[in-house]
Design a protein around this motif. Structure first.
Motif, mmCIF file in Angstrom:
data_model
loop_
_atom_site.group_PDB
_atom_site.id
_atom_site.type_symbol
_atom_site.label_atom_id
_atom_site.label_comp_id
_atom_site.label_asym_id
_atom_site.label_seq_id
_atom_site.Cartn_x
_atom_site.Cartn_y
_atom_site.Cartn_z
ATOM 1 N N ASP A 173 27.050 16.653 1.042
ATOM 2 C CA ASP A 173 25.818 16.184 0.781
ATOM 3 C C ASP A 173 25.007 15.363 1.677
ATOM 4 O OD1 ASP A 173 26.225 16.730 -1.876
ATOM 5 O OD2 ASP A 173 27.213 14.997 -2.645
ATOM 6 N N ARG B 216 21.215 16.150 3.118
ATOM 7 C CA ARG B 216 20.456 15.058 3.328
ATOM 8 C C ARG B 216 19.462 14.886 4.453
ATOM 9 N NH1 ARG B 216 23.721 11.776 1.355
ATOM 10 N NH2 ARG B 216 24.140 10.678 3.336
ATOM 11 N N LYS C 190 32.623 17.427 -0.417
ATOM 12 C CA LYS C 190 31.340 17.292 -1.362
ATOM 13 C C LYS C 190 30.497 16.244 -0.540
ATOM 14 C CE LYS C 190 29.094 17.039 -5.981
ATOM 15 N NZ LYS C 190 27.977 15.927 -5.186
#
Length: 377
Positions: free
Chosen positions: A369, A373, A365
């Motif tokens: 992320d 981003r 995760k």
């Protein structure tokens, strides 16, 4: 998050209050969509530091390795002054790729028309020079690429305005400082190994230890079982880290006197975003640098480096190197098989998302992320 004592979570203790109790995996198309692949490779590899390998694999002036910054061919070259320089791997004449693989050279010579460059990329030789205007060829050089050596690894970037690697990884270096990774001896490097899988699937596999007991039955699984995972600090935007510790009966002899009791039993598993994978234990480090080739193809450059403390003081260092190389070759083969089977399964194209183990796959995760981003910036 200042030093190794931050490894204060175990399977018997709760994680931080903000830790998610339910996490879903990326959908299958994340690993099969060619347009998404191209967009993510461009947005990530063109805009961040990328790990390409170990500096120690190029010890002498003229030693080089070719690599890819995303999908851009580059040359990483040891210079006469001992520094490392990275350049675009194409001739300024007609774009021919200049070097292949790895090796050593006294100059860079284009195989097409013998345009010749110094080790720093400066053009010094042009056959039939009278066919070109002097002002067009004098003083030109291969395009330089930003380069930084840190923790013994070489990082490159198209950009010159990024935070230095030494700053972005300062928390990681504090955790691993007693290992002295920049002094490890680089004994085994595989520059080209094609994995038939998306680069993110390979990354996911290496940064979690849920699979260790079940996939690595012939290699590291018995010595470093999933049940002994220790959780590391979370939330750093540039890396993930945890420990897949040794069982008591498999605890290795330690030759580095600087390591504390925790460091002596841990096998640190680190992901350095976006493509670096580093597994550190007291006597060796197993690393991998990923080069995306296509949505379902990745070059996995990997190697094994050995602690200089161990190499100098253990009874039979060469035998130890052979044994570890053999074990890690098996472990890498086990990983490769499972990752390629993941890719094959993802080709079904389901819209239903899988599940991530909370907390053993938290690191996936964190990496996802990071990908989101940079992809959306």
């Amino acid at each position: 998050m200042s030093h190794s004592k931050q490894f204060n979570y175990t399977l018997d203790q709760p994680l931080a209050p903000n830790f998610p109790s339910r996490m879903v995996a990326s959908k299958q198309q994340t690993f099969t969509d060619p347009d998404l692949f191209r967009n993510q490779v461009s947005s990530i590899f063109d805009h961040d530091w990328v790990m390409v390998g170990r500096a120690g694999a190029m010890p002498n002036p003229g030693d080089y390795m070719t690599a890819f910054l995303g999908q851009r061919p580059i040359i990483v070259m040891r210079q006469p002054d001992g520094s490392i320089r990275t350049m675009a791997n194409y001739c300024l004449h007609r774009y021919v790729k200049l070097l292949e693989g790895s090796g050593s050279t006294k100059s860079i010579v284009c195989p097409y028309h013998c345009w010749t460059y110094k080790l720093n990329g400066e053009l010094v030789g042009v056959p039939e020079r009278e066919g070109f205007r002097p002002e067009d060829i004098e003083g030109i050089a291969l395009e330089p690429i930003a380069t930084e050596e840190y923790l013994g690894y070489v990082f490159v970037s198209l950009r010159n305005d990024l935070q230095p690697v030494s700053e972005r990884l300062q928390n990681l270096s504090l955790i691993l400082k007693n290992f002295e990774l920049d002094g490890y001896e680089d004994r085994h490097v595989v520059h080209e190994e094609l994995w038939n899988a998306n680069w993110k699937l390979i990354y996911h596999n290496f940064i979690e230890s849920y699979h260790t007991t079940y996939t690595h039955t012939k290699s590291i699984g018995p010595a470093n079982p999933t049940k002994l995972v220790e959780y590391g600090p979370i939330g750093d935007p540039n890396f993930t880290i945890h420990s897949n510790s040794y069982t008591h009966e498999n605890q290795p002899d330690i030759y580095n006197p600087q390591l504390d009791d925790d460091e002596r039993r841990r096998f640190y598993v680190t992901g350095v975003f976006p493509n670096g994978l580093v597994a550190v234990e007291p006597n060796f480090v197993w690393w991998m640098a990923l080069e995306p080739k296509a949505v379902d193809k990745t070059n996995a450059r990997w190697g094994i480096s050995f602690s200089h403390h161990a190499m100098k003081t253990m009874p039979d260092a060469e035998k130890f190197v052979e044994e570890i190389v053999s074990v890690i070759e098996i472990a890498t083969t086990e990983d490769k098989e499972m990752v390629e089977r993941m890719q094959a399964g993802a080709n079904f194209g389901s819209e239903k998302a899988g599940l991530l183990h909370a907390p053993l796959e938290l690191y996936i995760k964190e990496f996802d992320d990071y990908v989101m981003r940079l992809s959306s910036s």
